[in-house]
Design a protein around this motif. Structure first.
Motif, PDB file in Angstrom:
ATOM      1  N   SER A 177      37.774  48.647  48.448  1.00 26.49           N
ATOM      2  CA  SER A 177      36.440  49.090  48.040  1.00 26.49           C
ATOM      3  C   SER A 177      35.624  47.894  47.555  1.00 26.49           C
ATOM      4  CB  SER A 177      36.525  50.106  46.898  1.00 26.49           C
ATOM      5  OG  SER A 177      37.173  51.275  47.314  1.00 26.49           O
ATOM      6  N   LEU A 178      34.330  48.016  47.631  1.00 26.93           N
ATOM      7  CA  LEU A 178      33.455  46.933  47.188  1.00 26.93           C
ATOM      8  C   LEU A 178      33.557  46.683  45.689  1.00 26.93           C
ATOM      9  CD1 LEU A 178      30.246  47.719  49.269  1.00 26.93           C
ATOM     10  CD2 LEU A 178      32.000  46.009  49.739  1.00 26.93           C
ATOM     11  N   THR A 179      33.869  47.712  44.917  1.00 24.63           N
ATOM     12  CA  THR A 179      33.921  47.576  43.466  1.00 24.63           C
ATOM     13  C   THR A 179      35.346  47.689  42.916  1.00 24.63           C
ATOM     14  OG1 THR A 179      33.476  49.938  43.232  1.00 24.63           O
ATOM     15  CG2 THR A 179      31.587  48.454  43.142  1.00 24.63           C
ATOM     16  N   TYR A 180      36.362  47.473  43.750  1.00 21.79           N
ATOM     17  CA  TYR A 180      37.755  47.609  43.312  1.00 21.79           C
ATOM     18  C   TYR A 180      38.127  46.495  42.332  1.00 21.79           C
ATOM     19  CZ  TYR A 180      42.809  47.951  43.376  1.00 21.79           C
ATOM     20  OH  TYR A 180      44.121  48.081  43.008  1.00 21.79           O
ATOM     21  N   GLY A 181      38.915  46.843  41.331  1.00 17.77           N
ATOM     22  CA  GLY A 181      39.386  45.853  40.370  1.00 17.77           C
ATOM     23  C   GLY A 181      38.338  45.441  39.357  1.00 17.77           C
ATOM     24  N   GLY A 182      37.310  46.245  39.178  1.00 20.61           N
ATOM     25  CA  GLY A 182      36.291  45.926  38.188  1.00 20.61           C
ATOM     26  C   GLY A 182      35.270  44.911  38.654  1.00 20.61           C
ATOM     27  N   LYS A 183      35.266  44.611  39.959  1.00 21.53           N
ATOM     28  CA  LYS A 183      34.271  43.676  40.476  1.00 21.53           C
ATOM     29  C   LYS A 183      32.882  44.266  40.273  1.00 21.53           C
ATOM     30  CE  LYS A 183      36.117  43.535  44.619  1.00 21.53           C
ATOM     31  NZ  LYS A 183      36.308  43.246  46.026  1.00 21.53           N
ATOM     32  N   VAL A 184      31.955  43.447  39.832  1.00 20.72           N
ATOM     33  CA  VAL A 184      30.564  43.880  39.694  1.00 20.72           C
ATOM     34  C   VAL A 184      29.785  43.175  40.790  1.00 20.72           C
ATOM     35  CG1 VAL A 184      28.546  43.925  38.204  1.00 20.72           C
ATOM     36  CG2 VAL A 184      30.807  44.182  37.222  1.00 20.72           C
ATOM     37  N   LEU A 185      29.444  43.936  41.810  1.00 20.90           N
ATOM     38  CA  LEU A 185      28.673  43.375  42.912  1.00 20.90           C
ATOM     39  C   LEU A 185      27.209  43.692  42.713  1.00 20.90           C
ATOM     40  CD1 LEU A 185      30.871  44.206  46.012  1.00 20.90           C
ATOM     41  CD2 LEU A 185      30.693  42.079  44.774  1.00 20.90           C
ATOM     42  N   ARG A 186      26.385  42.713  42.928  1.00 21.82           N
ATOM     43  CA  ARG A 186      24.944  42.916  42.845  1.00 21.82           C
ATOM     44  C   ARG A 186      24.401  42.974  44.267  1.00 21.82           C
ATOM     45  NH1 ARG A 186      23.768  43.389  37.800  1.00 21.82           N
ATOM     46  NH2 ARG A 186      24.828  42.109  36.290  1.00 21.82           N
ATOM     47  N   SER A 187      23.512  43.902  44.484  1.00 22.43           N
ATOM     48  CA  SER A 187      22.962  44.111  45.811  1.00 22.43           C
ATOM     49  C   SER A 187      21.559  43.528  45.894  1.00 22.43           C
ATOM     50  CB  SER A 187      22.902  45.612  46.107  1.00 22.43           C
ATOM     51  OG  SER A 187      22.247  45.835  47.318  1.00 22.43           O
ATOM     52  N   PRO A 188      21.209  42.943  47.040  1.00 18.53           N
ATOM     53  CA  PRO A 188      19.850  42.441  47.204  1.00 18.53           C
ATOM     54  C   PRO A 188      18.852  43.555  47.515  1.00 18.53           C
ATOM     55  CG  PRO A 188      21.105  42.011  49.180  1.00 18.53           C
ATOM     56  CD  PRO A 188      22.055  42.608  48.181  1.00 18.53           C
ATOM     57  N   TYR A 189      19.336  44.773  47.697  1.00 20.03           N
ATOM     58  CA  TYR A 189      18.470  45.895  48.050  1.00 20.03           C
ATOM     59  C   TYR A 189      17.847  46.503  46.806  1.00 20.03           C
ATOM     60  CZ  TYR A 189      21.024  45.402  52.395  1.00 20.03           C
ATOM     61  OH  TYR A 189      21.592  44.899  53.517  1.00 20.03           O
ATOM     62  N   ARG A 190      16.765  47.226  46.995  1.00 15.52           N
ATOM     63  CA  ARG A 190      16.073  47.840  45.860  1.00 15.52           C
ATOM     64  C   ARG A 190      16.871  49.033  45.327  1.00 15.52           C
ATOM     65  NH1 ARG A 190      11.866  51.949  48.248  1.00 15.52           N
ATOM     66  NH2 ARG A 190      12.912  52.256  50.206  1.00 15.52           N
ATOM     67  N   PRO A 191      16.660  49.388  44.060  1.00 17.80           N
ATOM     68  CA  PRO A 191      17.388  50.512  43.461  1.00 17.80           C
ATOM     69  C   PRO A 191      17.165  51.810  44.241  1.00 17.80           C
ATOM     70  CG  PRO A 191      16.299  49.247  41.768  1.00 17.80           C
ATOM     71  CD  PRO A 191      15.830  48.702  43.090  1.00 17.80           C
ATOM     72  N   GLY A 192      18.223  52.590  44.362  1.00 18.55           N
ATOM     73  CA  GLY A 192      18.169  53.854  45.081  1.00 18.55           C
ATOM     74  C   GLY A 192      18.597  53.745  46.533  1.00 18.55           C
ATOM     75  N   THR A 193      18.766  52.527  47.032  1.00 19.86           N
ATOM     76  CA  THR A 193      19.198  52.333  48.412  1.00 19.86           C
ATOM     77  C   THR A 193      20.662  52.753  48.560  1.00 19.86           C
ATOM     78  OG1 THR A 193      17.694  50.463  48.635  1.00 19.86           O
ATOM     79  CG2 THR A 193      19.449  50.627  50.263  1.00 19.86           C
ATOM     80  N   GLN A 217      22.036  50.740  41.753  1.00 19.42           N
ATOM     81  CA  GLN A 217      21.529  51.139  40.445  1.00 19.42           C
ATOM     82  C   GLN A 217      20.317  50.277  40.057  1.00 19.42           C
ATOM     83  OE1 GLN A 217      23.063  53.854  38.639  1.00 19.42           O
ATOM     84  NE2 GLN A 217      23.646  53.990  40.786  1.00 19.42           N
ATOM     85  N   PRO A 218      19.562  50.666  39.024  1.00 15.95           N
ATOM     86  CA  PRO A 218      18.388  49.879  38.611  1.00 15.95           C
ATOM     87  C   PRO A 218      18.708  48.428  38.234  1.00 15.95           C
ATOM     88  CG  PRO A 218      18.290  52.048  37.623  1.00 15.95           C
ATOM     89  CD  PRO A 218      19.624  51.945  38.304  1.00 15.95           C
ATOM     90  N   ASP A 219      19.935  48.151  37.754  1.00 18.45           N
ATOM     91  CA  ASP A 219      20.288  46.767  37.413  1.00 18.45           C
ATOM     92  C   ASP A 219      20.838  45.987  38.607  1.00 18.45           C
ATOM     93  OD1 ASP A 219      22.733  47.991  37.685  1.00 18.45           O
ATOM     94  OD2 ASP A 219      23.531  47.309  35.761  1.00 18.45           O
ATOM     95  N   GLY A 220      20.884  46.609  39.785  1.00 20.07           N
ATOM     96  CA  GLY A 220      21.330  45.937  41.003  1.00 20.07           C
ATOM     97  C   GLY A 220      22.798  46.119  41.323  1.00 20.07           C
ATOM     98  N   THR A 221      23.564  46.754  40.438  1.00 24.34           N
ATOM     99  CA  THR A 221      24.980  46.977  40.713  1.00 24.34           C
ATOM    100  C   THR A 221      25.155  48.188  41.623  1.00 24.34           C
ATOM    101  OG1 THR A 221      25.217  48.316  38.715  1.00 24.34           O
ATOM    102  CG2 THR A 221      25.720  45.965  38.523  1.00 24.34           C
ATOM    103  N   LEU A 222      26.354  48.321  42.174  1.00 29.81           N
ATOM    104  CA  LEU A 222      26.656  49.422  43.080  1.00 29.81           C
ATOM    105  C   LEU A 222      27.446  50.503  42.352  1.00 29.81           C
ATOM    106  CD1 LEU A 222      27.797  47.376  46.191  1.00 29.81           C
ATOM    107  CD2 LEU A 222      25.600  48.479  45.826  1.00 29.81           C
ATOM    108  N   LYS A 223      27.103  51.766  42.613  1.00 27.01           N
ATOM    109  CA  LYS A 223      27.833  52.898  42.048  1.00 27.01           C
ATOM    110  C   LYS A 223      28.440  53.692  43.195  1.00 27.01           C
ATOM    111  CE  LYS A 223      27.516  57.064  39.349  1.00 27.01           C
ATOM    112  NZ  LYS A 223      26.663  58.026  38.690  1.00 27.01           N
ATOM    113  N   LEU A 224      29.749  53.886  43.152  1.00 29.66           N
ATOM    114  CA  LEU A 224      30.463  54.655  44.176  1.00 29.66           C
ATOM    115  C   LEU A 224      30.149  56.134  43.989  1.00 29.66           C
ATOM    116  CD1 LEU A 224      32.556  54.693  46.479  1.00 29.66           C
ATOM    117  CD2 LEU A 224      34.322  54.811  44.731  1.00 29.66           C
ATOM    118  N   THR A 225      29.527  56.753  44.998  1.00 33.75           N
ATOM    119  CA  THR A 225      29.118  58.150  44.879  1.00 33.75           C
ATOM    120  C   THR A 225      29.957  59.095  45.716  1.00 33.75           C
ATOM    121  OG1 THR A 225      27.442  57.855  46.582  1.00 33.75           O
ATOM    122  CG2 THR A 225      26.743  57.600  44.292  1.00 33.75           C
ATOM    123  N   SER A 226      30.501  58.639  46.847  1.00 34.81           N
ATOM    124  CA  SER A 226      31.374  59.509  47.639  1.00 34.81           C
ATOM    125  C   SER A 226      32.396  58.675  48.381  1.00 34.81           C
ATOM    126  CB  SER A 226      30.569  60.361  48.621  1.00 34.81           C
ATOM    127  OG  SER A 226      30.132  59.592  49.704  1.00 34.81           O
TER     128      SER A 226
END
Length: 86
Positions: A30-46, A67-76
């Motif tokens: 997963s992109l966020t596995y192991g507590g990695k905090v990935l920041r996305s270049p896309y705008r919030p809500g993408t 998310q608004p701070d640029g991090t990714l949230k796993l939703t499904s």
């Protein structure tokens, strides 16, 4: 009557346990596995999609929301046989 009350309380506790396990957990790959905090270049809500090969040859499909701070949230998260992925 006493047994019916105990059965109803047990059912309520069982249902509350199912409801609390709602958020999917990152798996290895997963992109966020192991507590990695990935920041996305896309705008919030993408919506960002990720696909990788998981355990036993199953394909794992994930959806993230920026998310608004640029991090990714796993939703499904779902899995399926790899031969369906072409």
């Amino acid at each position: 009557m006493k047994h019916a009350l105990i059965a109803v309380l047990f059912a309520l506790f069982a249902l509350s346990g199912c409801a609390s396990a709602g958020d999917p957990q990152p798996l290895p790959g997963s992109l966020t596995y192991g507590g990695k905090v990935l920041r996305s270049p896309y705008r919030p809500g993408t919506v960002v999609k990720n696909t990788f090969l998981g355990d036993f040859g199953y394909r794992v499909f994930e959806t993230y929301v920026v998310q608004p701070d640029g991090t990714l949230k796993l939703t499904s998260q779902s899995t399926g046989p790899d031969f369906l992925w072409q």
